[in-house]
Write a protein that holds these residues in place. Sequence first.
Motif, PDB file in Angstrom:
ATOM      1  N   SER A  30       0.900  -1.299   0.077  1.00  0.00           N
ATOM      2  CA  SER A  30       0.204   0.131   0.115  1.00  0.00           C
ATOM      3  C   SER A  30       0.834   1.220   0.170  1.00  0.00           C
ATOM      4  O   SER A  30       2.182   1.143   0.255  1.00  0.00           O
ATOM      5  N   ARG A  31       0.338   2.442  -0.220  1.00  0.00           N
ATOM      6  CA  ARG A  31       0.817   3.740  -0.062  1.00  0.00           C
ATOM      7  C   ARG A  31       1.687   3.758   1.289  1.00  0.00           C
ATOM      8  O   ARG A  31       1.085   3.364   2.227  1.00  0.00           O
ATOM      9  N   PHE A  32       2.970   4.432   1.332  1.00  0.00           N
ATOM     10  CA  PHE A  32       3.327   4.577   2.544  1.00  0.00           C
ATOM     11  C   PHE A  32       4.107   6.076   2.821  1.00  0.00           C
ATOM     12  O   PHE A  32       4.114   6.564   1.731  1.00  0.00           O
ATOM     13  N   HIS A  33       4.789   6.106   3.756  1.00  0.00           N
ATOM     14  CA  HIS A  33       4.947   7.616   4.134  1.00  0.00           C
ATOM     15  C   HIS A  33       6.578   7.637   4.019  1.00  0.00           C
ATOM     16  O   HIS A  33       7.190   6.844   4.317  1.00  0.00           O
ATOM     17  N   LEU A  34       6.772   9.031   4.099  1.00  0.00           N
ATOM     18  CA  LEU A  34       8.303   9.271   3.903  1.00  0.00           C
ATOM     19  C   LEU A  34       8.587  10.601   4.758  1.00  0.00           C
ATOM     20  O   LEU A  34       7.808  11.751   4.891  1.00  0.00           O
ATOM     21  N   GLY A  35       9.785  10.395   5.636  1.00  0.00           N
ATOM     22  CA  GLY A  35      10.230  11.520   6.382  1.00  0.00           C
ATOM     23  C   GLY A  35      11.721  11.757   6.114  1.00  0.00           C
ATOM     24  O   GLY A  35      12.381  10.633   5.618  1.00  0.00           O
ATOM     25  N   TRP A  36      12.345  12.636   6.617  1.00  0.00           N
ATOM     26  CA  TRP A  36      13.680  12.780   6.455  1.00  0.00           C
ATOM     27  C   TRP A  36      14.468  13.140   8.094  1.00  0.00           C
ATOM     28  O   TRP A  36      13.945  14.028   8.587  1.00  0.00           O
ATOM     29  N   PHE A  37      15.424  12.414   8.365  1.00  0.00           N
ATOM     30  CA  PHE A  37      15.986  12.479   9.807  1.00  0.00           C
ATOM     31  C   PHE A  37      17.297  13.324   9.423  1.00  0.00           C
ATOM     32  O   PHE A  37      18.144  12.655   8.832  1.00  0.00           O
ATOM     33  N   LEU A  38      17.227  14.496   9.919  1.00  0.00           N
ATOM     34  CA  LEU A  38      18.236  15.277   9.603  1.00  0.00           C
ATOM     35  C   LEU A  38      19.358  15.546  10.989  1.00  0.00           C
ATOM     36  O   LEU A  38      18.792  15.882  12.024  1.00  0.00           O
ATOM     37  N   GLY A  39      20.486  14.679  10.962  1.00  0.00           N
ATOM     38  CA  GLY A  39      21.394  14.914  11.883  1.00  0.00           C
ATOM     39  C   GLY A  39      21.916  16.330  12.098  1.00  0.00           C
ATOM     40  O   GLY A  39      22.571  16.787  11.078  1.00  0.00           O
ATOM     41  N   ASN A  40      21.881  16.785  13.129  1.00  0.00           N
ATOM     42  CA  ASN A  40      22.140  18.344  13.443  1.00  0.00           C
ATOM     43  C   ASN A  40      23.402  18.671  13.629  1.00  0.00           C
ATOM     44  O   ASN A  40      23.908  19.322  14.577  1.00  0.00           O
TER      45      ASN A  40
ATOM     46  N   VAL B  13      14.277   3.780   9.420  1.00  0.00           N
ATOM     47  CA  VAL B  13      15.314   4.619   9.072  1.00  0.00           C
ATOM     48  C   VAL B  13      15.880   3.684   7.835  1.00  0.00           C
ATOM     49  O   VAL B  13      16.193   2.680   7.800  1.00  0.00           O
ATOM     50  N   VAL B  14      16.346   4.526   6.826  1.00  0.00           N
ATOM     51  CA  VAL B  14      16.821   3.990   5.560  1.00  0.00           C
ATOM     52  C   VAL B  14      17.738   4.919   4.967  1.00  0.00           C
ATOM     53  O   VAL B  14      17.602   6.183   4.937  1.00  0.00           O
ATOM     54  N   ALA B  15      18.933   4.373   4.435  1.00  0.00           N
ATOM     55  CA  ALA B  15      19.957   5.361   3.971  1.00  0.00           C
ATOM     56  C   ALA B  15      20.496   4.720   2.571  1.00  0.00           C
ATOM     57  O   ALA B  15      21.634   4.137   2.622  1.00  0.00           O
ATOM     58  N   PRO B  16      19.705   4.798   1.599  1.00  0.00           N
ATOM     59  CA  PRO B  16      20.054   4.075   0.191  1.00  0.00           C
ATOM     60  C   PRO B  16      21.422   4.786  -0.249  1.00  0.00           C
ATOM     61  O   PRO B  16      21.621   5.844  -0.117  1.00  0.00           O
ATOM     62  N   THR B  17      22.017   3.749  -1.094  1.00  0.00           N
ATOM     63  CA  THR B  17      23.002   4.175  -1.924  1.00  0.00           C
ATOM     64  C   THR B  17      22.659   4.056  -3.103  1.00  0.00           C
ATOM     65  O   THR B  17      22.670   2.923  -3.867  1.00  0.00           O
ATOM     66  N   LEU B  18      22.678   5.030  -4.082  1.00  0.00           N
ATOM     67  CA  LEU B  18      22.154   5.123  -5.384  1.00  0.00           C
ATOM     68  C   LEU B  18      23.378   5.170  -6.454  1.00  0.00           C
ATOM     69  O   LEU B  18      24.436   5.716  -6.222  1.00  0.00           O
ATOM     70  N   GLY B  19      23.110   4.609  -7.732  1.00  0.00           N
ATOM     71  CA  GLY B  19      23.968   4.839  -8.841  1.00  0.00           C
ATOM     72  C   GLY B  19      23.216   4.554 -10.073  1.00  0.00           C
ATOM     73  O   GLY B  19      22.154   4.328  -9.955  1.00  0.00           O
TER      74      GLY B  19
ATOM     75  N   GLY C  80       6.213   3.070   6.357  1.00  0.00           N
ATOM     76  CA  GLY C  80       6.977   3.887   5.671  1.00  0.00           C
ATOM     77  C   GLY C  80       8.421   4.165   6.207  1.00  0.00           C
ATOM     78  O   GLY C  80       8.877   3.046   7.051  1.00  0.00           O
ATOM     79  N   PHE C  81       9.192   4.995   5.703  1.00  0.00           N
ATOM     80  CA  PHE C  81      10.724   5.061   5.803  1.00  0.00           C
ATOM     81  C   PHE C  81      10.963   6.728   6.237  1.00  0.00           C
ATOM     82  O   PHE C  81      10.499   7.534   5.795  1.00  0.00           O
ATOM     83  N   MET C  82      12.160   6.633   7.041  1.00  0.00           N
ATOM     84  CA  MET C  82      12.640   7.939   7.524  1.00  0.00           C
ATOM     85  C   MET C  82      14.228   7.959   6.833  1.00  0.00           C
ATOM     86  O   MET C  82      14.919   7.406   7.322  1.00  0.00           O
ATOM     87  N   PHE C  83      14.288   8.819   5.823  1.00  0.00           N
ATOM     88  CA  PHE C  83      15.568   8.787   5.149  1.00  0.00           C
ATOM     89  C   PHE C  83      16.719   9.216   6.200  1.00  0.00           C
ATOM     90  O   PHE C  83      16.222  10.351   6.881  1.00  0.00           O
ATOM     91  N   SER C  84      17.766   8.931   6.111  1.00  0.00           N
ATOM     92  CA  SER C  84      18.922   9.343   6.870  1.00  0.00           C
ATOM     93  C   SER C  84      20.186   9.323   6.050  1.00  0.00           C
ATOM     94  O   SER C  84      20.383   8.435   5.412  1.00  0.00           O
TER      95      SER C  84
END
Length: 434
Positions: free
Chosen positions: A4-14, A279-285, A389-393
């Motif tokens: 199903s549809r899922f949610h997205l957030g971004w976790f910003l290390g400060n 929490v997810v931190a993809p490596t893209l190419g 969903g996922f929280m990008f970091s």
Amino acid sequence: MAASRFHLGWFLGNSFGVHGWNQPWSGVDAREWAQPDLHIELAKALERACFDCLLLEDSVFVPDNYGGSMDFYLKRALRAPKNDPLPLVPLIAQATRHLGIVPTISTSFYPPFLLARLIATLDLMSNGRVGCNFVTSTAERAAQNFGLDAHLEHDLRYEMADEFVELTTQLWSSWDADAVVMDEKGGTFVDPAKVRAIDFKGRFFSSRGPLNTARPPQGRPVLVQAGGSPQGKAFAARHMDIVIAALGTVAEMKAFRDDMRNRLAAEGRDPDSCKVLFVVAPTLGETDAEAQDRVRRRQAQREAAPEITLAMMGSLTDIDFSTFDLDAPLAELTTNGQQGTLKRFLAQGRTLREVASNYSFGFEHPVVGTTRRVADVMEEAMEQVGGDGFMFSGPLSRRYVAEITDGLVPELQRRGLVRTAYAHAHFRDNLFAF
């Protein structure tokens, strides 16, 4: 079963060490480290990609856990300097129209009335787009910055946090939603019958109330928490709207979400009333091979400098890993700091060298490849886990942000997995739209 549809957030290390301020493509001009420009650019990119929220991490101390000195952390900008995230909130709110904004506060050190008033003000100023990430704070040095000789015990901190949220929630409700009537003819701005004292007296906190500002537009701002200990999960089940979990495998993610939903039901809450974001931190190419090469290079950097990972982990657990033999088998360790984080960390290998080389914060290692391949992995994970969903970091670099918001997210949108437009004005309503 299709996801199903899922949610997205971004976790910003400060802090700037985690963003590679002196690395290629960092996007961080070291001379302007205190300026908000890059954070605002990130927020605009996230809104363009229809993210639910941007979470602004925080802590309130300069670590000295590695080698018994602050030197290692200060030289590398690891966790310091770190500006207070709350002044960023109105700046980001002015630059966006839909994105949820979630600053972090400590329930161990913040006065509840001050926090309730501040978050209510920000929610009013942003027209209902603010949340609050509650942390209990884990570091001894943080406690000493607020006049304590030693930090409160782990479970006691969660008892305080429980009462803290009860009090702030009552303060937000001390004004009825329609208390501000602005009756020009009758000369009444606020209906006195719709504002009341709360006379809260708890074990740790007390407050007469009411707030001296109106109820937040969302009724209650979106409440967020990340804690993997049994006490943290119990706290989340009683109060939270979002729980953030950093887990390494799909099986762990499913078990965590199932456990949280059972806990919510036991508290008399609808299991769908709290979203679990992983929490997810993809490596893209551009190709899978290119992405794998980037992973190998990052792995080599970790192996060449294990002390960076160990210093970061030390600041979360109050353990000085510089005193350990890197190649000796690890004994059982305990902490008054982040207990769930320590448990996950030590599970990565038999020795500290293995642990430091293999550790990843969250669901990271399998999420490597082209946008299509990474979208496959995320879709399959949500199918098996069941949501939410996922929280990008990841590094706050213009390159990485563009790879996610302008590369990966459009692929997820094409599959109908994430939203392509905001349906509601308020953060809370968008969060619970599906």
